[in-house]
Write a protein that holds these residues in place. Structure first.
Motif, PDB file in Angstrom:
ATOM      1  N   TRP A 166       1.530  -4.594   2.209  1.00  0.00           N
ATOM      2  CA  TRP A 166       1.232  -3.326   1.546  1.00  0.00           C
ATOM      3  C   TRP A 166       2.203  -3.070   0.400  1.00  0.00           C
ATOM      4  O   TRP A 166       1.806  -2.605  -0.662  1.00  0.00           O
ATOM      5  N   GLU A 200       3.636  -5.265  -1.430  1.00  0.00           N
ATOM      6  CA  GLU A 200       3.219  -6.145  -2.524  1.00  0.00           C
ATOM      7  C   GLU A 200       1.972  -5.603  -3.210  1.00  0.00           C
ATOM      8  O   GLU A 200       1.877  -5.620  -4.433  1.00  0.00           O
ATOM      9  N   LEU A 201       1.013  -5.117  -2.422  1.00  0.00           N
ATOM     10  CA  LEU A 201      -0.208  -4.552  -3.002  1.00  0.00           C
ATOM     11  C   LEU A 201       0.114  -3.316  -3.830  1.00  0.00           C
ATOM     12  O   LEU A 201      -0.397  -3.139  -4.931  1.00  0.00           O
ATOM     13  N   ARG A 202       1.002  -2.488  -3.343  1.00  0.00           N
ATOM     14  CA  ARG A 202       1.386  -1.273  -4.057  1.00  0.00           C
ATOM     15  C   ARG A 202       2.118  -1.599  -5.351  1.00  0.00           C
ATOM     16  O   ARG A 202       2.084  -0.829  -6.301  1.00  0.00           O
ATOM     17  N   LEU A 209       1.328  -3.967  -7.402  1.00  0.00           N
ATOM     18  CA  LEU A 209       0.408  -4.467  -8.423  1.00  0.00           C
ATOM     19  C   LEU A 209       0.125  -3.380  -9.462  1.00  0.00           C
ATOM     20  O   LEU A 209       0.117  -2.198  -9.133  1.00  0.00           O
ATOM     21  N   ARG A 249      -4.820  -3.689  -8.717  1.00  0.00           N
ATOM     22  CA  ARG A 249      -4.971  -3.119  -7.380  1.00  0.00           C
ATOM     23  C   ARG A 249      -6.408  -2.640  -7.181  1.00  0.00           C
ATOM     24  O   ARG A 249      -7.009  -2.886  -6.140  1.00  0.00           O
ATOM     25  N   VAL A 299      -8.662  -5.672  -6.605  1.00  0.00           N
ATOM     26  CA  VAL A 299      -8.446  -6.254  -5.278  1.00  0.00           C
ATOM     27  C   VAL A 299      -9.069  -5.366  -4.199  1.00  0.00           C
ATOM     28  O   VAL A 299      -9.740  -5.858  -3.287  1.00  0.00           O
ATOM     29  N   ALA A 359      -3.764 -10.851  -9.736  1.00  0.00           N
ATOM     30  CA  ALA A 359      -3.312 -10.103  -8.565  1.00  0.00           C
ATOM     31  C   ALA A 359      -3.040 -11.044  -7.400  1.00  0.00           C
ATOM     32  O   ALA A 359      -2.011 -10.929  -6.724  1.00  0.00           O
ATOM     33  N   LEU A 400       0.358 -11.898  -5.237  1.00  0.00           N
ATOM     34  CA  LEU A 400       0.380 -11.634  -3.801  1.00  0.00           C
ATOM     35  C   LEU A 400       0.633 -12.881  -2.954  1.00  0.00           C
ATOM     36  O   LEU A 400       0.784 -12.774  -1.742  1.00  0.00           O
TER      37      LEU A 400
END
Length: 159
Positions: free
Chosen positions: A97, A99-101, A103, A108, A111, A142, A146
């Motif tokens: 999370w 890592e996703l945040r 982006l 994001r 993805v 992305a 990740l």
């Protein structure tokens, strides 16, 4: 025949938490997610009698509104200095999370729409107002960001 507002309230009770989770995945903060859901539900309430699929309408409108917000914010002057009394969300969703945040918002959004909503490149392009090629390139960038090293994967399996 029931009044339309009763049906709308039932929809909000039944699907509100799912929309909030979707908003959280899009925005990365609980406050922005709540604002996003609230704004879209207001729009949906105004069009309730004209909408065939309220959940699809809400999710598409949320994605578009999120893109509109980050386009507007992109023009702002950003600073590294945080204002006094800043707030940090208390919940943690782990390393992925974070890592996703991290982006960029467009990556994001791509993805989330591709892997969380399971939409095609064409559907994502239509929602975000970009070309299918841009969808694919943003997704590739992305995913590159990740990627997890094998050492981290092994550490996770040993736990």
């Amino acid at each position: 025949m029931r009044p339309l507002f009763v049906e709308f309230e039932e929809f909000v009770r039944a699907r509100g938490s799912a929309l909030l989770r979707y908003g959280y995945v899009l925005t990365g903060t609980s406050h922005d997610a709540a604002d996003l859901v609230q704004e879209i539900l207001l729009k949906l309430a105004d069009r309730w009698d004209k909408v065939d699929s309220p959940e699809a309408y809400a999710r598409t409108a949320m994605a578009r509104q999120h893109v509109s917000w980050w386009r507007r914010r992109r023009r702002e002057d950003l600073t590294e200095d945080l204002p006094e009394g800043s707030h940090h969300d208390s919940h943690s969703f782990g390393e992925l999370w974070n890592e996703l945040r991290a982006l960029p918002p467009k990556q994001r959004a791509v993805v989330v729409l591709r892997y969380y909503e399971d939409l095609s490149d064409k559907e994502i392009a239509d929602i975000l107002g970009i070309s299918r090629g841009t969808v694919r390139s943003q997704a590739a960038r992305a995913l590159e960001k990740l990627r997890v090293s094998p050492g981290v994967l092994e550490k996770g399996r040993a736990s």
